[in-house]
Design a protein around this motif. Structure first.
Motif, short mmCIF file in Angstrom:
data_model
loop_
_atom_site.label_atom_id
_atom_site.label_comp_id
_atom_site.label_asym_id
_atom_site.label_seq_id
_atom_site.Cartn_x
_atom_site.Cartn_y
_atom_site.Cartn_z
N GLY A 2 -5.47 -0.16 -4.80
CA GLY A 2 -4.24 0.13 -5.52
C GLY A 2 -3.03 0.30 -4.64
O GLY A 2 -1.90 0.32 -5.14
N PHE A 3 -3.22 0.43 -3.32
CA PHE A 3 -2.10 0.65 -2.43
C PHE A 3 -1.82 -0.53 -1.49
O PHE A 3 -0.70 -0.71 -1.04
CB PHE A 3 -2.31 1.92 -1.60
CG PHE A 3 -2.14 3.18 -2.39
CD1 PHE A 3 -0.94 3.86 -2.38
CD2 PHE A 3 -3.17 3.68 -3.17
CE1 PHE A 3 -0.77 5.02 -3.12
CE2 PHE A 3 -3.01 4.83 -3.92
CZ PHE A 3 -1.81 5.50 -3.90
N THR A 4 -2.85 -1.31 -1.19
CA THR A 4 -2.67 -2.36 -0.19
C THR A 4 -1.76 -3.48 -0.67
O THR A 4 -1.04 -4.09 0.12
CB THR A 4 -4.02 -2.93 0.26
OG1 THR A 4 -4.87 -3.12 -0.88
CG2 THR A 4 -4.71 -1.98 1.22
N ARG A 5 -1.77 -3.77 -1.98
CA ARG A 5 -0.87 -4.82 -2.48
C ARG A 5 0.59 -4.41 -2.30
O ARG A 5 1.41 -5.20 -1.83
CB ARG A 5 -1.17 -5.12 -3.94
CG ARG A 5 -0.36 -6.30 -4.50
CD ARG A 5 -0.74 -6.63 -5.93
NE ARG A 5 -2.14 -7.00 -6.04
CZ ARG A 5 -2.62 -8.22 -5.80
NH1 ARG A 5 -1.79 -9.18 -5.42
NH2 ARG A 5 -3.90 -8.47 -5.92
N SER A 6 0.91 -3.16 -2.66
CA SER A 6 2.29 -2.68 -2.47
C SER A 6 2.65 -2.64 -0.99
O SER A 6 3.79 -2.95 -0.61
CB SER A 6 2.44 -1.28 -3.08
OG SER A 6 2.32 -1.33 -4.48
#
Length: 360
Positions: free
Chosen positions: A203-207
């Protein structure tokens, strides 16, 4: 921290979260919650009274936004801050901004079953608080390089003009989001392909990738299974997946899997480094950056033994000098460098490869 307990102040508008964080922290022998606060304005007075060692801070709160409070705090009274974030797209973007502002690390609130989910994180939260208490704060001062970057004037390093055989492989954990940015931002658009394992939940790596892509001249993206590793591109391991290097004919490709965590992590830096040692050998440069624990140290050693040149971040510029220390201690690092000079060292090494190739 010697025998003295780490003093923690928990700031969250949820009474349930404040209660759970207190339960988790007070269950550890080496730390204690000295107070809790429902918003930053109350927290401000408690910080003055109690002088805590670590602050846990909710991202979204009434009366004053968590980011506004963090920015003021890091400017006026810098202290280690652990963000408590919602696992949402907006939450991930705000959390990454918090790390830019100087927060040491973050933990995520479960979407469902908050009590059970957060209690499952007990060991992780305790480890992150210990790391925060020992962390070197990255002040909000703006160096010349930072100011240039903000103005879009980051000096671009000279291209090494190398074949697609060369690779740059990076592993990082606590403090790594900003360290990775500092390494990637000056790189030229046609630098060798880059693969990155940063300890970060789903959930954080794309951002994170999107944020870097907007700041860098190279293309930065989340890695996809089976895609070719191309020059001028950086591929970040998606949260919850191991990233490794594989071969498809003459091409390097990214491999993703959800095998068991290694060193308690998925993605694991050791998994990536080991695959690079096997498939790229001397054609790779390995870099281990700031982070707690020892993930990546043994893998970096295997890369060096396979002929790769290896770099470790120095203690002075690390937020947490854990992984680099382990790598240096076992002889895994060919060179130790500060984060501000890491990209220059990388490109100088690649240039030397190119010059040797031209003489052959």
């Amino acid at each position: 921290m010697s025998d003295k307990k780490i003093k923690v102040l928990c700031v969250d508008d949820s009474a349930l979260i404040r209660s759970l964080m207190t339960e988790i922290i007070n269950s550890q022998a080496d730390m204690t919650v000295v107070a809790t606060a429902p918003d930053p304005l109350v927290a401000r007075d408690l910080i003055k009274q109690l002088n805590p060692d670590v602050l846990t801070l909710d991202v979204e709160m009434p009366r004053m936004d968590g980011l506004d409070f963090l920015e003021k705090l890091m400017r006026l009274r810098p202290m280690p801050v652990l963000m408590v974030s919602s696992l949402t797209e907006r939450g991930s973007e705000i959390t990454l901004r918090a790390l830019e502002l100087g927060a040491v690390d973050f933990v995520t609130k479960p979407r469902l079953g908050i009590r059970e989910g957060l209690l499952e994180y007990t060991d992780l939260i305790a480890d992150k608080i210990r790391a925060a208490a020992r962390a070197r704060l990255q002040s909000v001062r703006r160096s010349d390089a930072d100011a240039a970057a903000a103005a879009g004037l980051t000096p671009m390093l000279r291209s090494p003009l190398l074949s697609t055989e060369k690779l740059i492989i990076i592993g990082a954990s606590t403090g790594g989001t900003e360290a990775i940015r500092e390494v990637l931002q000056p790189l030229p658009p046609d630098c060798p392909g880059i693969m990155i394992a940063q300890h970060m939940p789903p959930g954080f790596t794309r951002s994170f990738a999107q944020r870097l892509d907007g700041l860098c001249r190279i293309t930065v993206k989340e890695a996809e299974h089976g895609e070719r590793v191309l020059p001028g591109h950086a591929y970040i391991a998606p949260g919850g997946f191991h990233l490794s290097l594989a071969r498809s004919g003459a091409n390097y490709v990214a491999h993703l899997d959800q095998e068991d965590p290694v060193n308690r992590h998925r993605p694991s830096i050791d998994v990536l480094f080991d695959s690079v040692a096997q498939h790229a050998g001397k054609n790779a440069i390995g870099v281990i950056l700031t982070g707690m624990g020892r993930d990546g140290a043994a893998g970096l050693l295997r890369m060096r033994q396979a002929g790769a040149y290896t770099l470790a971040q120095d203690e002075a510029s690390c937020v947490v000098f854990g992984m680099p220390r382990e790598a240096i201690a076992m002889g895994a690092a060919s060179e130790v460098a500060g984060i501000a000079e890491m990209s220059t060292r990388l490109m100088a090494r690649l240039m030397s490869y190119g010059e040797r190739s031209n003489r052959v």
